[in-house]
Design a protein around this motif. Structure first.
Motif, PDB file in Angstrom:
ATOM      1  N   LYS A   3       0.844  -1.196   0.000  1.00 15.83           N
ATOM      2  CA  LYS A   3       0.000   0.000   0.000  1.00 15.83           C
ATOM      3  C   LYS A   3       0.880   1.246   0.000  1.00 15.83           C
ATOM      4  O   LYS A   3       2.031   1.212   0.429  1.00 15.83           O
ATOM      5  CB  LYS A   3      -0.887   0.024   1.241  1.00 15.83           C
ATOM      6  N   ILE A   4       0.287   2.342  -0.431  1.00 17.17           N
ATOM      7  CA  ILE A   4       0.933   3.644  -0.329  1.00 17.17           C
ATOM      8  C   ILE A   4       0.146   4.442   0.692  1.00 17.17           C
ATOM      9  O   ILE A   4      -1.061   4.637   0.553  1.00 17.17           O
ATOM     10  CB  ILE A   4       0.980   4.360  -1.686  1.00 17.17           C
ATOM     11  N   ALA A  45       9.624   1.390   2.204  1.00 11.55           N
ATOM     12  CA  ALA A  45      10.314   2.429   1.446  1.00 11.55           C
ATOM     13  C   ALA A  45       9.659   3.778   1.730  1.00 11.55           C
ATOM     14  O   ALA A  45       8.454   3.855   1.960  1.00 11.55           O
ATOM     15  CB  ALA A  45      10.262   2.136  -0.052  1.00 11.55           C
ATOM     16  N   PHE A  46      10.474   4.816   1.715  1.00 18.02           N
ATOM     17  CA  PHE A  46       9.988   6.195   1.827  1.00 18.02           C
ATOM     18  C   PHE A  46       9.976   6.807   0.427  1.00 18.02           C
ATOM     19  O   PHE A  46      10.967   6.719  -0.297  1.00 18.02           O
ATOM     20  CB  PHE A  46      10.893   7.028   2.734  1.00 18.02           C
ATOM     21  N   LEU A  47       8.862   7.428   0.056  1.00 17.73           N
ATOM     22  CA  LEU A  47       8.716   8.129  -1.213  1.00 17.73           C
ATOM     23  C   LEU A  47       8.557   9.602  -0.878  1.00 17.73           C
ATOM     24  O   LEU A  47       7.580   9.987  -0.239  1.00 17.73           O
ATOM     25  CB  LEU A  47       7.473   7.632  -1.965  1.00 17.73           C
ATOM     26  N   THR A  48       9.518  10.437  -1.286  1.00 18.29           N
ATOM     27  CA  THR A  48       9.451  11.845  -0.911  1.00 18.29           C
ATOM     28  C   THR A  48       9.864  12.739  -2.071  1.00 18.29           C
ATOM     29  O   THR A  48      10.498  12.294  -3.024  1.00 18.29           O
ATOM     30  CB  THR A  48      10.376  12.175   0.287  1.00 18.29           C
ATOM     31  N   PRO A  84      15.018   1.955   2.363  1.00 19.49           N
ATOM     32  CA  PRO A  84      15.179   2.495   1.008  1.00 19.49           C
ATOM     33  C   PRO A  84      14.339   3.761   0.832  1.00 19.49           C
ATOM     34  O   PRO A  84      13.251   3.872   1.393  1.00 19.49           O
ATOM     35  CB  PRO A  84      14.642   1.384   0.103  1.00 19.49           C
ATOM     36  N   LYS A  85      14.896   4.686   0.051  1.00 21.20           N
ATOM     37  CA  LYS A  85      14.217   5.951  -0.182  1.00 21.20           C
ATOM     38  C   LYS A  85      14.155   6.206  -1.690  1.00 21.20           C
ATOM     39  O   LYS A  85      15.104   5.919  -2.409  1.00 21.20           O
ATOM     40  CB  LYS A  85      14.971   7.079   0.519  1.00 21.20           C
ATOM     41  N   HIS A  86      13.025   6.751  -2.126  1.00 18.14           N
ATOM     42  CA  HIS A  86      12.828   7.139  -3.515  1.00 18.14           C
ATOM     43  C   HIS A  86      12.484   8.618  -3.513  1.00 18.14           C
ATOM     44  O   HIS A  86      11.472   9.022  -2.935  1.00 18.14           O
ATOM     45  CB  HIS A  86      11.705   6.328  -4.158  1.00 18.14           C
ATOM     46  N   VAL A  87      13.348   9.424  -4.134  1.00 16.14           N
ATOM     47  CA  VAL A  87      13.156  10.868  -4.169  1.00 16.14           C
ATOM     48  C   VAL A  87      12.752  11.273  -5.589  1.00 16.14           C
ATOM     49  O   VAL A  87      13.399  10.873  -6.557  1.00 16.14           O
ATOM     50  CB  VAL A  87      14.437  11.615  -3.753  1.00 16.14           C
ATOM     51  N   PHE A  88      11.693  12.056  -5.666  1.00 15.41           N
ATOM     52  CA  PHE A  88      11.177  12.520  -6.948  1.00 15.41           C
ATOM     53  C   PHE A  88      11.609  13.968  -7.141  1.00 15.41           C
ATOM     54  O   PHE A  88      11.182  14.852  -6.399  1.00 15.41           O
ATOM     55  CB  PHE A  88       9.656  12.368  -6.986  1.00 15.41           C
ATOM     56  N   TYR A 120       4.194  -1.629   3.444  1.00 12.78           N
ATOM     57  CA  TYR A 120       3.674  -0.423   2.795  1.00 12.78           C
ATOM     58  C   TYR A 120       4.788   0.567   2.540  1.00 12.78           C
ATOM     59  O   TYR A 120       5.882   0.460   3.092  1.00 12.78           O
ATOM     60  CB  TYR A 120       2.546   0.210   3.615  1.00 12.78           C
ATOM     61  N   MET A 121       4.508   1.520   1.649  1.00 12.24           N
ATOM     62  CA  MET A 121       5.428   2.608   1.361  1.00 12.24           C
ATOM     63  C   MET A 121       4.794   3.897   1.873  1.00 12.24           C
ATOM     64  O   MET A 121       3.583   4.078   1.771  1.00 12.24           O
ATOM     65  CB  MET A 121       5.697   2.704  -0.138  1.00 12.24           C
ATOM     66  N   SER A 122       5.627   4.768   2.395  1.00 12.30           N
ATOM     67  CA  SER A 122       5.147   6.028   2.946  1.00 12.30           C
ATOM     68  C   SER A 122       5.478   7.158   1.980  1.00 12.30           C
ATOM     69  O   SER A 122       6.644   7.376   1.650  1.00 12.30           O
ATOM     70  CB  SER A 122       5.817   6.295   4.293  1.00 12.30           C
ATOM     71  N   VAL A 123       4.445   7.855   1.502  1.00 13.75           N
ATOM     72  CA  VAL A 123       4.666   9.012   0.635  1.00 13.75           C
ATOM     73  C   VAL A 123       4.651  10.254   1.511  1.00 13.75           C
ATOM     74  O   VAL A 123       3.803  10.405   2.390  1.00 13.75           O
ATOM     75  CB  VAL A 123       3.628   9.099  -0.506  1.00 13.75           C
ATOM     76  N   GLY A 124       5.648  11.118   1.311  1.00 16.07           N
ATOM     77  CA  GLY A 124       5.755  12.315   2.132  1.00 16.07           C
ATOM     78  C   GLY A 124       6.107  13.529   1.299  1.00 16.07           C
ATOM     79  O   GLY A 124       6.718  13.415   0.231  1.00 16.07           O
ATOM     80  N   GLY A 125       5.724  14.657   1.797  1.00 18.86           N
ATOM     81  CA  GLY A 125       5.938  15.912   1.092  1.00 18.86           C
ATOM     82  C   GLY A 125       4.658  16.317   0.405  1.00 18.86           C
ATOM     83  O   GLY A 125       4.080  15.534  -0.344  1.00 18.86           O
ATOM     84  N   PRO A 126       4.177  17.514   0.678  1.00 17.24           N
ATOM     85  CA  PRO A 126       2.858  17.926   0.179  1.00 17.24           C
ATOM     86  C   PRO A 126       2.740  17.966  -1.337  1.00 17.24           C
ATOM     87  O   PRO A 126       1.708  17.606  -1.883  1.00 17.24           O
ATOM     88  CB  PRO A 126       2.663  19.304   0.795  1.00 17.24           C
ATOM     89  N   ASP A 127       3.784  18.393  -2.023  1.00 13.89           N
ATOM     90  CA  ASP A 127       3.694  18.479  -3.477  1.00 13.89           C
ATOM     91  C   ASP A 127       3.672  17.090  -4.105  1.00 13.89           C
ATOM     92  O   ASP A 127       2.880  16.821  -5.013  1.00 13.89           O
ATOM     93  CB  ASP A 127       4.841  19.320  -4.040  1.00 13.89           C
ATOM     94  N   LEU A 128       4.527  16.205  -3.621  1.00 13.97           N
ATOM     95  CA  LEU A 128       4.538  14.840  -4.139  1.00 13.97           C
ATOM     96  C   LEU A 128       3.227  14.133  -3.805  1.00 13.97           C
ATOM     97  O   LEU A 128       2.644  13.445  -4.652  1.00 13.97           O
ATOM     98  CB  LEU A 128       5.722  14.051  -3.576  1.00 13.97           C
TER      99      LEU A 128
END
Length: 185
Positions: A3-4, A45-48, A84-88, A120-128
């Motif tokens: 899940k995200i 994983a962190f998605l930021t 693990p981190k994924h930066v956009f 699950y993966m955590s999405v963070g940052g308001p714009d992302l």
């Protein structure tokens, strides 16, 4: 499929940060911090976005090395540094802390990431998070509401042309007055 989950903090009047990006109104005590550590321990994983990642990379590795850090802070630092981190970002060229840079949010790539092992993966940052909402990629929302009115700032959710019907999964009150509203699609 992983899940995200979008976890976010907000003032009672609906802002996640003040007009000058201040978050000094956050009331994170040991109980709340331990709760967050327990949740993030299961993150695969962190998605930021770049700004969120830069803030985290500046703070948490230093805490991990600080012998005077509280146990809950050191625990979170270890959790964050190891995951693990994924930066956009369209501008960032390189990074460290076991991080992969993505130039855009590609729905197929995100769905591939969701197929990897983990809870699950955590999405963070308001714009992302806004982009993930627009692309219908967020499965759950964890909103931590702080008992403070800050008057103005960046709103919790930016307007998008996407509706998401949610159901309340959990409601929790912490000793410092913060409440958690956990919603799923």
């Amino acid at each position: 499929m992983r899940k995200i989950v979008y976890s976010l903090t907000a003032s009672l009047d609906g802002f996640f940060e003040g007009p000058d990006r201040e978050i000094d109104w956050h009331q994170v005590d040991d109980e709340l911090h331990q709760h967050m550590n327990d949740l993030y321990r299961d993150v695969s994983a962190f998605l930021t976005g770049r700004i969120t990642h830069e803030l985290m990379a500046k703070a948490w590795p230093a805490v991990a090395a600080d012998p005077d850090a509280t146990a809950t802070m050191a625990d979170f630092a270890a959790i964050w540094c190891a995951k693990p981190k994924h930066v956009f970002s369209t501008t960032w060229q390189s990074t460290d802390w076991n991080t992969t840079i993505h130039r855009e949010v590609d729905v197929e790539e995100i769905r591939r990431l969701q197929q990897e092992p983990g809870e699950y993966m955590s999405v963070g940052g308001p714009d992302l998070a806004r982009t993930f909402r627009e692309l219908d990629l967020v499965d759950e929302y964890r909103v931590y509401t702080y008992p403070v009115l800050i008057g103005r700032g960046r709103p919790l959710f930016a307007p998008v042309d996407a509706r998401a019907d949610l159901r309340l999964v959990d409601l929790r009150r912490f000793g410092n007055g913060v409440t958690l509203q956990h919603y799923a699609r």
